[in-house]
Design an enzyme around this catalytic site. Structure first.
Site, mmCIF file in Angstrom:
data_model
loop_
_atom_site.group_PDB
_atom_site.id
_atom_site.type_symbol
_atom_site.label_atom_id
_atom_site.label_comp_id
_atom_site.label_asym_id
_atom_site.label_seq_id
_atom_site.Cartn_x
_atom_site.Cartn_y
_atom_site.Cartn_z
ATOM 1 N N CYS A 38 44.559 37.530 60.660
ATOM 2 C CA CYS A 38 44.278 36.044 61.151
ATOM 3 C C CYS A 38 42.585 36.307 61.936
ATOM 4 O O CYS A 38 42.751 36.525 63.213
ATOM 5 C CB CYS A 38 44.824 35.150 61.397
ATOM 6 S SG CYS A 38 45.919 34.395 60.548
ATOM 7 N N CYS A 46 54.435 35.098 59.295
ATOM 8 C CA CYS A 46 53.513 34.622 59.205
ATOM 9 C C CYS A 46 53.420 33.666 58.616
ATOM 10 O O CYS A 46 53.921 32.963 57.997
ATOM 11 C CB CYS A 46 53.207 35.951 58.382
ATOM 12 S SG CYS A 46 51.612 35.354 57.747
ATOM 13 N N TYR A 97 34.099 42.400 34.562
ATOM 14 C CA TYR A 97 36.023 42.400 35.911
ATOM 15 C C TYR A 97 37.073 41.734 35.879
ATOM 16 O O TYR A 97 37.701 40.915 36.824
ATOM 17 C CB TYR A 97 35.473 42.307 36.960
ATOM 18 C CG TYR A 97 34.082 42.978 37.263
ATOM 19 C CD1 TYR A 97 33.484 43.767 37.909
ATOM 20 C CD2 TYR A 97 32.704 42.180 36.712
ATOM 21 C CE1 TYR A 97 32.596 45.039 37.636
ATOM 22 C CE2 TYR A 97 31.970 42.607 36.766
ATOM 23 C CZ TYR A 97 31.703 44.134 37.749
ATOM 24 O OH TYR A 97 30.147 44.531 37.846
ATOM 25 N N CYS A 139 33.674 37.631 45.688
ATOM 26 C CA CYS A 139 33.976 37.338 46.830
ATOM 27 C C CYS A 139 33.580 37.509 48.310
ATOM 28 O O CYS A 139 33.645 37.910 49.517
ATOM 29 C CB CYS A 139 35.867 38.305 46.718
ATOM 30 S SG CYS A 139 34.662 40.102 46.162
HETATM 31 N N1 SAH Z 1 38.910 37.877 37.762
HETATM 32 C C1 SAH Z 1 40.301 38.493 37.412
HETATM 33 C C2 SAH Z 1 39.911 39.775 38.508
HETATM 34 C C3 SAH Z 1 39.027 39.847 39.765
HETATM 35 S S1 SAH Z 1 38.937 41.196 40.968
HETATM 36 C C4 SAH Z 1 41.311 37.737 38.388
HETATM 37 O O1 SAH Z 1 40.482 36.836 39.034
HETATM 38 O O2 SAH Z 1 42.501 37.949 38.397
HETATM 39 C C5 SAH Z 1 37.552 42.098 40.844
HETATM 40 C C6 SAH Z 1 38.091 43.105 39.372
HETATM 41 O O3 SAH Z 1 37.497 44.405 38.982
HETATM 42 C C7 SAH Z 1 39.469 44.510 39.881
HETATM 43 O O4 SAH Z 1 40.497 43.676 39.169
HETATM 44 C C8 SAH Z 1 39.215 45.341 39.541
HETATM 45 O O5 SAH Z 1 39.861 46.221 39.503
HETATM 46 C C9 SAH Z 1 37.974 45.526 38.843
HETATM 47 N N2 SAH Z 1 36.559 46.282 38.632
HETATM 48 C C10 SAH Z 1 36.329 47.017 39.612
HETATM 49 N N3 SAH Z 1 34.925 47.645 39.304
HETATM 50 C C11 SAH Z 1 34.668 48.120 38.263
HETATM 51 C C12 SAH Z 1 34.044 47.803 37.002
HETATM 52 N N4 SAH Z 1 33.456 48.828 37.359
HETATM 53 N N5 SAH Z 1 34.034 47.555 35.551
HETATM 54 C C13 SAH Z 1 35.008 46.774 35.491
HETATM 55 N N6 SAH Z 1 36.491 46.060 36.888
HETATM 56 C C14 SAH Z 1 36.696 46.829 38.190
#
Ligand code: SAH
Length: 465
Positions: free
Chosen positions: A81, A164, A316, A420
């Site tokens: 934190c 925690c 992603y 994020c």
């Molecule tokens: N939308 C999902 C995960 C988001 S986190 C959820 O909410 O559960 C971002 C994700 O992008 C991760 O799973 C990571 O493995 C993936 N990632 C990272 N680089 C990437 C790329 N170049 N192409 C596709 N996916 C990727």
């Protein structure tokens, strides 16, 4: 200003890492744990030419945004934190300001537009005990006792703490059982420097909707001696569903090993986000704050504004969380994710939810989508591939420009961006705004109370030319 100087300073600003910022005779100091409005005594620990770092020694006048007593007594020493000593309302204001500032400065989004499209941050009613996952390092203290807790900021020394404030209450009970078991059966803790000793980490996951519990011990070996004695205690905890070991014999900072061995129950737990069911194994990625995740994805769904006829891409996609959420209201969803196991999970999650209109691809989003676009054009006599809605949820570094360009080429009516890191979001928004898209709505969501992180969801609409 020199190292070890003691100064009194009024804190006027907050840095990206949550540290307080103040000036002494024009010299800028960064002071961890000091918050805006505090007057503090601090000792210089590092002095550069124009700025320096100082340690908080004493709070002379506390800020009105300072909590009287932090919920966790370890808050200052622990690296988990960063801003627990700040009242929650002030935390939310800080995060909102950070998002807005990045969009203005990096994204060059006009202030008047932000005033119109930016929604208040979505906070939590109860900003503690929200994490459904915790990974506790196991170690040995100076007296030779087995301990567990959290790493001090930027180090690998363990601060003992089984309670925690961000985790669930049952963590403590599980950890006490494991520590006793190890002491009583002379099972060693892993020593990172010597690369010796057995138990490295304990992973605990908890299904907020199902009350199912998973415990996974990460060990530097093939076998946990007397495992049956541990299982005997752990399986009596109400909700216990999965007890496993993960073999990790590598000299690495990576916590989990690739191999999972079942000790008791099954290898996964089940949980829900909204009405979608997910099976979560020790190695699965799964959002750590399910309460806020539901709000975040709810907004993403709202922004996608689907009527059942759309083609949607979820780039992603991880284990398909957003894809499956959207699939219920779309004609067809395509998910793209770089980690093959996550795609296995995504396909499995589609199956257990009887979702048949979601298809998943393994690969880099910046390769899969442009390739799809090219191939479509070749096989359709020059006609371009179209999507109605494209959702992206990239890691901190944001999207590659080649991907953003393909997104624009596919001319979706809407782009929904879940982020994020609002700094990279801002530069991607800049690209999209310069390419015929306009920001329509943006909402920060506090997924990680008491830390400096903040998630954002926004939607951009194609401007008709
Ligand atoms: N939308 C999902 C995960 C988001 S986190 C959820 O909410 O559960 C971002 C994700 O992008 C991760 O799973 C990571 O493995 C993936 N990632 C990272 N680089 C990437 C790329 N170049 N192409 C596709 N996916 C990727």
């Amino acid at each position: 200003m020199q190292k070890n100087d003691l100064v009194t300073v009024a804190i006027e600003d907050i840095g990206v890492g949550g540290e307080g910022i103040g000036k002494v005779d024009g010299y800028t100091l960064f002071i961890k744990d000091a918050i805006i409005g505090d007057v503090v005594e601090a000792k210089i620990v590092k002095a550069k030419k124009n700025y320096g770092y100082a340690r908080l020694m004493n709070i002379v006048t506390p800020s009105e945004n300072r909590v009287e007593k932090p919920v966790c007594p370890m808050a200052r020493r622990c690296g988990g934190c960063q801003i627990q000593e700040m009242k929650y309302g002030a935390q939310l204001a800080f995060k909102e300001g950070k998002v807005r500032g990045n969009l203005e400065r990096i994204g060059e989004v006009p202030t008047e537009l932000l005033d119109k499209v930016m929604q208040p941050i979505v906070g939590m009613e109860e900003p503690f005990h929200y994490r459904n996952k915790a990974q506790f390092p196991i170690g040995t203290d100076k007296e030779g006792h087995i301990i567990t807790g959290f790493y001090a900021g930027r180090t690998h020394s363990i601060i003992p703490n089984t309670d925690c404030a961000l985790g669930v209450a049952v963590n403590q009970k599980i950890l006490e059982i494991i520590l006793h078991f190890m002491e009583n059966n002379h099972i060693s803790a892993y020593d990172e420097e010597k690369h010796k000793g057995l138990v490295r980490h304990v992973l605990i996951r908890y299904g907020f909707k199902t009350d199912e519990i998973m415990v996974c011990l990460v060990i530097n070996g093939e076998k946990l001696p007397h495992a049956e004695k541990l299982v005997d205690k752990l399986c009596k905890i109400s909700g216990m569903t999965s007890i496993t070991i993960s073999v990790n014999k590598a000299k690495t900072n990576v916590i989990m090993g690739n191999e999972i061995k079942l000790l008791w129950g099954q290898t996964y737990i089940t949980d829900y986000i909204g009405n979608v069911k997910y099976q979560i194994s020790p190695l699965s990625f799964y959002q750590v704050n399910p309460v806020q995740t539901e709000k975040l994805y709810g907004l993403a769904l709202d922004y996608a504004d689907l009527n059942g006829n759309e083609t949607v891409w979820d780039l992603y996609c991880g284990i398909g969380t957003i894809s499956l959420f959207l699939a219920q209201n779309a004609k067809q969803v395509y998910g793209v994710e770089i980690v093959p196991q996550a795609i296995d999970d995504a396909r499995n999650n589609a199956k257990i939810n009887d979702i048949t209109n979601a298809e998943f691809y393994v690969g880099k989003a910046e390769e899969v989508l442009p390739e799809y676009y090219r191939e479509y054009q070749e096989s359709h006599g020059g006609e371009t591939a179209h999507a109605d809605v494209i959702v992206v949820d990239p890691p901190r570094k944001g999207c590659e420009e080649s991907l953003l360009q393909t997104i624009v080429d596919m001319q979706p009516e809407k782009v929904v961006y879940v982020s994020c890191d609002s700094a990279t979001l801002a530069s991607d928004v800049k690209f999209l705004r310069e390419s015929g898209y306009e920001l329509k709505k943006i909402t920060p969501v506090d997924q990680f109370p008491n830390t400096v992180h903040v998630e954002v969801v926004c939607c951009l609409h194609r401007v008709n030319s």
